[in-house]
Design a protein around this motif. Sequence first.
Motif, short mmCIF file in Angstrom:
data_model
loop_
_atom_site.label_atom_id
_atom_site.label_comp_id
_atom_site.label_asym_id
_atom_site.label_seq_id
_atom_site.Cartn_x
_atom_site.Cartn_y
_atom_site.Cartn_z
N ALA A 423 0.84 -1.20 0.00
CA ALA A 423 0.00 0.00 0.00
C ALA A 423 0.88 1.26 0.00
O ALA A 423 0.60 2.23 -0.72
N ILE A 424 1.94 1.24 0.79
CA ILE A 424 2.88 2.37 0.82
C ILE A 424 3.53 2.55 -0.55
O ILE A 424 3.68 3.68 -1.05
N GLU A 425 3.90 1.45 -1.19
CA GLU A 425 4.55 1.51 -2.51
C GLU A 425 3.63 2.15 -3.55
O GLU A 425 4.08 2.98 -4.36
N LEU A 426 2.37 1.77 -3.57
CA LEU A 426 1.44 2.35 -4.53
C LEU A 426 1.31 3.86 -4.35
O LEU A 426 1.25 4.63 -5.33
N LEU A 427 1.28 4.30 -3.11
CA LEU A 427 1.20 5.73 -2.83
C LEU A 427 2.46 6.45 -3.32
O LEU A 427 2.38 7.55 -3.89
N LEU A 428 3.63 5.85 -3.12
CA LEU A 428 4.88 6.45 -3.57
C LEU A 428 4.94 6.54 -5.09
O LEU A 428 5.41 7.53 -5.67
N ILE A 429 4.48 5.49 -5.77
CA ILE A 429 4.48 5.49 -7.24
C ILE A 429 3.59 6.62 -7.77
O ILE A 429 3.97 7.36 -8.69
N LEU A 430 2.41 6.75 -7.19
CA LEU A 430 1.49 7.83 -7.61
C LEU A 430 2.11 9.20 -7.36
O LEU A 430 2.04 10.10 -8.21
N LEU A 431 2.76 9.35 -6.21
CA LEU A 431 3.38 10.63 -5.86
C LEU A 431 4.49 10.99 -6.85
O LEU A 431 4.52 12.11 -7.39
N PHE A 432 5.41 10.05 -7.11
CA PHE A 432 6.54 10.34 -8.00
C PHE A 432 6.10 10.49 -9.45
O PHE A 432 6.75 11.20 -10.23
N HIS A 433 5.03 9.80 -9.83
CA HIS A 433 4.51 9.96 -11.20
C HIS A 433 4.05 11.40 -11.41
O HIS A 433 4.33 12.00 -12.45
N ARG A 434 3.38 11.95 -10.40
CA ARG A 434 2.88 13.33 -10.53
C ARG A 434 4.00 14.34 -10.41
O ARG A 434 4.02 15.34 -11.15
N ILE A 435 4.91 14.10 -9.50
CA ILE A 435 6.04 15.02 -9.34
C ILE A 435 6.88 15.08 -10.62
O ILE A 435 7.34 16.15 -11.04
N GLY A 436 7.07 13.91 -11.25
CA GLY A 436 7.88 13.86 -12.47
C GLY A 436 7.14 14.22 -13.73
O GLY A 436 7.75 14.25 -14.81
N HIS A 437 5.81 14.51 -13.62
CA HIS A 437 4.99 14.85 -14.79
C HIS A 437 5.16 13.82 -15.91
O HIS A 437 5.34 14.17 -17.09
N LEU A 438 5.13 12.55 -15.54
CA LEU A 438 5.33 11.47 -16.52
C LEU A 438 4.08 11.26 -17.36
O LEU A 438 2.95 11.41 -16.89
N LYS A 439 4.30 10.92 -18.63
CA LYS A 439 3.19 10.66 -19.55
C LYS A 439 3.41 9.30 -20.23
O LYS A 439 4.54 8.90 -20.49
N PHE A 440 2.30 8.63 -20.52
CA PHE A 440 2.37 7.35 -21.19
C PHE A 440 2.20 7.56 -22.69
O PHE A 440 1.12 7.39 -23.26
N GLU A 441 3.28 7.99 -23.32
CA GLU A 441 3.32 8.22 -24.77
C GLU A 441 4.60 7.61 -25.32
O GLU A 441 5.68 7.80 -24.76
N LEU A 442 4.49 6.87 -26.45
CA LEU A 442 5.68 6.31 -27.09
C LEU A 442 6.39 7.38 -27.90
O LEU A 442 5.74 8.21 -28.55
N PRO A 443 7.73 7.37 -27.87
CA PRO A 443 8.47 8.30 -28.73
C PRO A 443 8.29 7.93 -30.18
O PRO A 443 8.01 6.77 -30.52
N ALA A 444 8.47 8.88 -31.04
CA ALA A 444 8.27 8.63 -32.47
C ALA A 444 9.26 7.62 -33.01
O ALA A 444 8.93 6.77 -33.83
N THR A 445 10.51 7.71 -32.56
CA THR A 445 11.54 6.77 -33.00
C THR A 445 12.18 6.18 -31.75
O THR A 445 13.19 6.69 -31.27
N PRO A 446 11.60 5.11 -31.15
CA PRO A 446 12.07 4.57 -29.87
C PRO A 446 13.45 3.99 -29.97
O PRO A 446 13.83 3.41 -30.97
N GLU A 447 14.19 4.20 -28.95
CA GLU A 447 15.52 3.61 -28.82
C GLU A 447 15.44 2.36 -27.97
O GLU A 447 14.84 2.40 -26.89
N PRO A 448 16.08 1.21 -28.35
CA PRO A 448 16.06 0.03 -27.52
C PRO A 448 16.89 0.21 -26.29
O PRO A 448 17.75 1.06 -26.24
#
Length: 448
Positions: A423-448
């Motif tokens: 439960a603590i881990e899920l809260l931390l993931i949500l917190l850092f996702h928002r702090i980092g302004h992360l988005k679920f979008e693929l880059p146009a030319t992904p690097e492996p």
Amino acid sequence: MNQEQKATFNRNFWQFLWSSILIALSGCLGNVVDAIIVGNLIGEDGVSAINLTKPVVQVMFTLNMLLATGAGMLVGIELGRKNHKGVAYFYTLSMALCLAVGLLFSLAGLAFPDVVTGWLCTHDSLFTFTHDYLKMMLIGAPAYMIMWALTTMAGVDGSPRLASIAILIDNAVNLSLDIVFIKWLGWGIEGSSTATVIGHLVGIAIMCRHFRFKDNHLHLSLQNVFHTTHLDSLKKIISQGAPLALACGCLALLYVACNHTVAAVQGQVGLFALAVCMNLLQIYNLFLAGVERTIQALGSIEVGRGDNAAFRLVLRKSFRFITVSMLITCIVVWVFPEAIARFFGADDDVTIGETAYALRVFALSFILWCYIDTLMTVYKLYGHHRMALFISFILSLMVIPVLWAVSLIAPHLIWYSFLIAYAIELLLILLFHRIGHLKFELPATPEP
């Protein structure tokens, strides 16, 4: 995506998912079957001994995730790009590394079995059982490493059905030989691990059929593997597999911490209950590993193509499936915990009662664990490498301090440590996702 393309996508998704779930049987059902048979033919101490060896098995699985699963995602990306030379290269490098690691474990099993057993087992009454089971598992490590690597690569290369057939036969051989070696030949617990190794060898022989298919892209390229200028490729493999491998490695540390803490607080009854709960984790992992393999294989191909819509469809269907499967599993455990305890060989009221209590708590805890583990793969494929590494690090390690604190403050609540930590881990993931302004979008030319 038109209706015909969607129908083809759905057919491929479900075929790969169910094949991947059967492939996951190689990692989870082997130990579960061993524990059930050993519990009924040898006793509760045999089940506890098998659980004590899990850190070593987990280390082998960790290295396989690092070298085979990481390379498998790169193979999928190269297939999406139709770069067949890149496919052959990453496949060859991965197989060579897995074989080398397996041989090192074999050396440890031949030369230092007492030392390795001493690291894992502090109970004199369990030492012999643990030693006998572990020694053959270490000697047979190359079969374990190659079997996992082949099923990963062949699955990505379009043969998930063949991989699932190989796994079914692998486990059928293991189950049959368990009974033969333990009950009829009297080999004891060593017969159980011997049966597991032989099952993997049979599975490898079946997997070799993939190389006869016309659309096989897995070709050996030995001259490239040993070229010293290709260290960057090894770094790419390790980078790709690092989050998953780190999560597995931390799980090995968690096994050790749990064994020692539970033994100190609840003794051998607690160790047996923990062993049954860890086998329950293997059942959850059956669905989780199938979903993760599907995301890694089909998802990495869509990443290679840069197709956001198709990748999101893979994720949506995967999360829906894992939610339903986990809820069904949880309900079954809550309704039949005593029967599960007896199934693993428990025969007294104290052991059955404690195991049933622990099972009900763990059944809820593992639901959160499955979501967190899957999120790690999603972040990795979207290119959020730091977040994926963060999740892989805390996934199991967060449990250790919580487990220690609960054992001191409220030892009767020790089984709730996992639920609290996740439960603590899920809260931390949500917190850092928002702090980092992360988005679920693929880059146009992904690097492996």
